[in-house]
Design an enzyme around this catalytic site. Structure first.
Site, short mmCIF file in Angstrom:
data_model
loop_
_atom_site.label_atom_id
_atom_site.label_comp_id
_atom_site.label_asym_id
_atom_site.label_seq_id
_atom_site.Cartn_x
_atom_site.Cartn_y
_atom_site.Cartn_z
N HIS A 1 -5.72 1.39 -20.04
CA HIS A 1 -5.95 0.30 -19.10
C HIS A 1 -5.58 0.79 -17.70
O HIS A 1 -4.79 1.74 -17.56
CB HIS A 1 -5.11 -0.94 -19.46
CG HIS A 1 -5.51 -2.17 -18.69
ND1 HIS A 1 -6.82 -2.55 -18.54
CD2 HIS A 1 -4.77 -3.09 -18.01
CE1 HIS A 1 -6.87 -3.68 -17.84
NE2 HIS A 1 -5.64 -4.01 -17.49
N CYS B 1 -12.44 -2.48 -16.93
CA CYS B 1 -11.22 -2.39 -16.11
C CYS B 1 -11.25 -1.21 -15.14
O CYS B 1 -10.73 -1.32 -14.03
CB CYS B 1 -9.99 -2.35 -17.00
SG CYS B 1 -9.90 -0.95 -18.13
N ASP C 1 -3.60 -7.21 -11.41
CA ASP C 1 -4.67 -6.90 -12.37
C ASP C 1 -5.90 -7.73 -12.01
O ASP C 1 -5.96 -8.93 -12.30
CB ASP C 1 -4.21 -7.23 -13.79
CG ASP C 1 -5.16 -6.64 -14.84
OD1 ASP C 1 -6.38 -6.63 -14.58
OD2 ASP C 1 -4.69 -6.22 -15.91
#
Length: 635
Positions: free
Chosen positions: A315, A288, A332
């Site tokens: 995250h 990520c 995202d």
């Protein structure tokens, strides 16, 4: 090999992209040899057609690998020993290395003294390009003593990378902007036509909003690659994390290098975790951190106001400001999801505490956008007092804006106040936020507790006096649209959105979107332990003067690897097994209610959960693959 050498006759950018995709296809098959979908390349897939089939040498390479051409696709037989595929992979890699050498980092990386055994080897290529250019940021002196505030200050300083003109130019050079814009324009026109046709409220969106969605999809499906454990650099076998490296030679361009040991040959393969955007535009892989870092740069390169968002519970993602909607959109790239900010708390079950957004112009505490439980969040925030945080953010924000024009300052301050007003309203999660994480291996996501599925239940399709006056009524569902429609002689109306909103009972089933293969369907929950799943739809007539007469059904069922999808119609007295996907029955003529139940089971290997499918469709399909049509009679 001649097939591989043909690739060199293409322009360098075409060669790079085609060879990258061919290597990705080969690695996917090698890493998961029993997955049939990885061995099937659909000609209808725009990426496959444009970047391989239409490229000189592309088809030749596929056939040399062992893929066999049919009318609709290229298939690699399940019993193929993969010898040719592995050889072609080696040849393409050699060709790429001949075109672009590696600087400063050797191909054979020495093993660290504290981990070496006589059977251990370390090999790998860190992928740093020869033309690598390190971008230096101006130095700064920290204003705070608190470690958490120092960390905020550091992230804000690093956000200056997104404003670097050289990096933005490089990012723009790899974005297929023309194609993405064309796709966005088509999507916008389609929406406008639907609004006009169905007399819907015109949503406040523009071309930028649709282009953002196209960029997200392209970034996930075609550009970046998720890496849990890199394949062994020697035998391409599976590896497992071993330790973090302390070898200075490996850490010339990063301060974090993971070492992964091969389960077969014990080779240690390094996996550098790069923050440098110049390198990430070349390697195009990571988790990520690498994904969001690169995606944020691309958004800035396109001229959008974008922020890098850091969640303290491990995250990161991006926010992009929509001028048409006048709000920040949560994006995202790992999940290809836009504007579902409560997904982490509601679907992933994260306990949010601090979520901070950073850009080259400002810093903002956006925690309140990502939680529907503000009071609980406040109890978890112990890194500093709220007053200290507000004061520090104010100082950093003022420093960042000091060099801006007065008109820009006025605009940012107005937007800042509008955002604070938004945070005062505690929003509740909608159904589409009830989704678990999809990026990363299943075991890894389960260990983090980030898989969460919810099942609606007890919904009944009820037909009243006005309904039974129709010659027929059809309830139909489309996986692509994720929508139920109610169809009468007067036409179709949208009845419900989301597949589980229209079911009476369901367990162990979810809607799977395969963005790489452009398919969508209902299947069992993504779990090695889930042996079966089922869905039940219930239909009743509330008018005491009428009952059902005929029931016509069409239920698309798709199976792989000996999986099974059964369907039956039942009421309190009897059950009828539906042996075909389409048919008509009058077995329930005179009945007031009945249920349709489908059961999904079987399959092989770790992917057995997806081998039994309902309502499989192309992502752009307009078809309805679940249909139940009724006629009524008096009595």
């Amino acid at each position: 090999m001649d097939s591989v050498l043909q690739l060199v006759n293409n322009p360098i950018d075409v060669f790079e992209e085609t060879s990258r995709l061919l290597l990705k296809i080969a690695d996917n098959v090698i890493n998961t040899p029993n997955n049939p979908k990885l061995r099937s390349l659909q000609k209808s897939n725009e990426t496959i057609t444009k970047k391989i089939l239409n490229v000189h040498g592309g088809i030749a390479c596929l056939k040399a690998m062992g893929f066999q051409e049919s009318e609709q696709c290229f298939n690699l037989p399940i019993n193929d020993p993969l010898i040719n595929l592995k050889q072609i992979r080696v040849e393409i890699n050699r060709l790429k290395n001949g075109e672009k050498s590696v600087s400063n980092i050797p191909n054979n990386v020495r093993v660290e003294n504290n981990t070496k055994t006589e059977n251990d080897q370390v090999q790998g290529n860190n992928g740093v390009p020869e033309h690598f250019k390190r971008i230096q940021l101006p130095s700064y002196t920290s204003l705070f003593n608190n470690p958490f505030l120092k960390e905020i200050e550091l992230y804000l300083h690093r956000a200056l990378y997104y404003e670097n003109s050289y990096l933005q130019e490089r990012a723009l050079s790899v974005i297929p902007l023309k194609q993405l814009e064309e796709n966005a324009q088509i999507a916008l026109r389609t929406m406008q036509e639907r609004v006009k046709r169905e007399k819907l409220k015109d949503p406040e969106v523009n071309l930028q909003d649709f282009l953002l969605l196209e960029l997200l999809a392209w970034f996930k499906n075609d550009f970046f690659e998720w890496v849990d454990n890199p394949p062994c650099s020697t035998c391409k076998g599976k590896t497992k994390f071993s330790h973090k490296s302390t070898d200075k030679e490996l850490m010339q361009f990063t301060d974090r290098v993971e070492m992964h040991k091969c389960n077969t040959c014990n080779t240690l393969t390094p996996f550098p975790r790069y923050n440098d955007l110049n390198i990430l535009l070349e390697t195009r892989k990571g988790r990520c951190g690498e994904w969001a870092n690169t995606f944020t740069l691309m958004c800035r390169a396109l001229g959008w106001d974008a922020r890098f968002v850091v969640d303290q519970t491990d995250h990161v993602w991006t926010e992009v400001y929509s001028f048409s909607q006048r709000k920040w959109l949560h994006c995202d790239p790992c999940e290809n999801i836009c504007d579902k900010p409560l997904m982490y708390e509601s679907g992933w079950k994260k306990t949010v505490s601090y979520v901070i957004a950073y850009s080259g112009e400002e810093v903002q505490d956006v925690t309140w956008r990502y939680s529907s439980k503000h009071k609980e969040v406040l109890k978890r925030r112990k890194q500093c007092t709220e007053a200290e945080l507000v004061e520090a953010m104010g100082i950093l924000r003022e420093n960042k804006m000091s060099g801006l024009s007065q008109s820009r300052k006025d605009y940012l301050n107005k937007r800042f106040l509008s955002e604070l007003v938004e945070f005062m309203v505690e929003k509740q999660p909608t159904d589409d936020a009830q989704v678990g994480r999809t990026s990363g291996a299943l075991d890894w996501r389960q260990s983090r507790g980030e898989i969460q599925r919810t099942n609606k239940s007890q919904f009944v399709w009820e037909f009243n006096s006005s309904d039974v006056c129709n010659d027929f009524i059809t309830i139909q569902y489309s996986s692509a649209l994720n929508q139920y429609q109610k169809v009468t002689v007067d036409g179709a109306t949208i009845a419900l959105n989301n597949w589980d909103a229209g079911v009476f009972e369901t367990e162990g089933v979810f809607r799977k979107v395969e963005t790489d293969w452009k398919k969508v369907y209902l299947c069992r929950t993504e779990s090695k332990s889930a042996q079966s799943g089922h869905i039940t739809w219930k239909f009743i007539i509330s008018d005491r003067n009428y009952s059902f007469d005929t029931i016509e059904y069409a239920i698309e069922r798709t199976t792989f690897e000996n999986a099974s999808v059964t369907a039956k119609i039942c009421n309190n007295d009897q059950c009828v097994l539906l042996t075909t996907d389409k048919g008509t029955t009058n077995e329930f003529s005179g009945k007031k209610e009945f249920m349709i139940t489908t059961n999904l089971s079987g399959g092989k290997s770790d992917n057995a959960w997806q081998h039994a499918q309902l309502c499989r469709e192309d992502l752009d399909s307009k078809d309805f693959t679940f249909k139940v049509r009724f006629t009524f009679k008096k009595g």
